[in-house]
Scaffold this active site. Sequence first.
Site, short mmCIF file in Angstrom:
data_model
loop_
_atom_site.label_atom_id
_atom_site.label_comp_id
_atom_site.label_asym_id
_atom_site.label_seq_id
_atom_site.Cartn_x
_atom_site.Cartn_y
_atom_site.Cartn_z
N HIS A 208 -63.53 25.25 25.70
CA HIS A 208 -63.68 26.28 24.67
C HIS A 208 -64.98 27.07 24.88
O HIS A 208 -65.53 27.10 25.97
CB HIS A 208 -63.58 25.65 23.28
CG HIS A 208 -62.40 24.72 23.18
ND1 HIS A 208 -61.09 25.17 23.14
CD2 HIS A 208 -62.33 23.36 23.17
CE1 HIS A 208 -60.27 24.15 23.09
NE2 HIS A 208 -60.98 23.03 23.11
N GLU B 65 -66.32 21.38 18.50
CA GLU B 65 -66.02 20.83 19.82
C GLU B 65 -66.73 21.61 20.93
O GLU B 65 -67.23 21.01 21.89
CB GLU B 65 -64.51 20.86 20.06
CG GLU B 65 -64.09 20.28 21.40
CD GLU B 65 -62.62 20.46 21.70
OE1 GLU B 65 -62.20 20.08 22.80
OE2 GLU B 65 -61.88 20.97 20.83
N HIS C 217 -63.51 17.69 26.93
CA HIS C 217 -63.02 18.10 25.62
C HIS C 217 -63.23 16.97 24.61
O HIS C 217 -63.71 15.89 24.95
CB HIS C 217 -61.52 18.42 25.69
CG HIS C 217 -61.20 19.70 26.37
ND1 HIS C 217 -60.77 20.83 25.69
CD2 HIS C 217 -61.23 20.05 27.68
CE1 HIS C 217 -60.56 21.81 26.55
NE2 HIS C 217 -60.83 21.36 27.78
N GLU D 95 -60.47 13.91 27.19
CA GLU D 95 -60.64 14.04 25.74
C GLU D 95 -61.50 12.85 25.33
O GLU D 95 -61.03 11.71 25.27
CB GLU D 95 -59.28 13.99 25.03
CG GLU D 95 -58.37 15.17 25.34
CD GLU D 95 -58.70 16.41 24.51
OE1 GLU D 95 -59.72 16.39 23.78
OE2 GLU D 95 -57.92 17.38 24.59
#
Length: 285
Positions: A81, A119, A174, A250
């Site tokens: 992101h 995040e 992530h 993740e």
Amino acid sequence: MVAVRVRASFLAITGLLLLTGCESPVGGAAAPSVSTSAPSPITSSSSPPPSSTSSSAPSSSASSAPAQVPGSKVVVLDAGHNGGNGSHAAEINKLVPAGRGEMKPCNTTGTSTNAGYPEHAFTFDVTQRVGAALAAKGVKVVYTRTDDKGIGPCVDKRAATGNSANADAVVSIHADGSTAAGSRGFHVAYSSPPLNAQQGEPSTRLSKTLRDGLRSAGFPPANYIGKDGLAPRADLGGLNLSTRPAALVECGNMRNAGEAASMTSADGRQKYADAIAAAIETYLG
């Protein structure tokens, strides 16, 4: 006098160089802004200082690393992101190739803890820490983004960074945002079924090495997705478009109170970074 005035006018003109998973379209609202708790970036010898400029369109912002030592390895680190995604829905929702004949949004805002820690700030901080550790070991580190204020890059551009760098490993970092009760733990995704040779054994071995490293560091595998910390995926553009060994980590569930507490602390982020860096070193051999 005319020539002097023309030259002065020319010199006065400057150009502005624009620099600039958890894959879900951006909605109408921006991601939570938590600038007071966002971590300061950690720079290494292989990355320039974070840019203070922002972009009006998504673009890749890979770092310019120093001359590579002959025989040294190349690792591309992809912080999920970006800080400007939430306020640029049109750009981020633009459809781009995502592999397997699919088109998906350029990028997304990502998730956040229930308290609003985003995040994108977590991934940027952990990625910088991992990069610093690898660079200290002589690894050439390239980043898909070098600040937490820009937009994107789009998933296809992120994959292109690893491909053009001929990376020995591409690791995307992530954090998840499952709201299902009791969801906790990390998982490592890889492209499956593979679309090329590098998505086969090299990527699965990289994924398993990252899984083993995180588990050895005390992080529990996810109890709500994948199996034993691994999650083969066919829908993640950054993995589908990679022609290099690639995996997406993740790190945990930001909506889980215990994991959120770890992610929002500097010590917790360092523990994640240490585990990921050590696993990458093991993979590179």
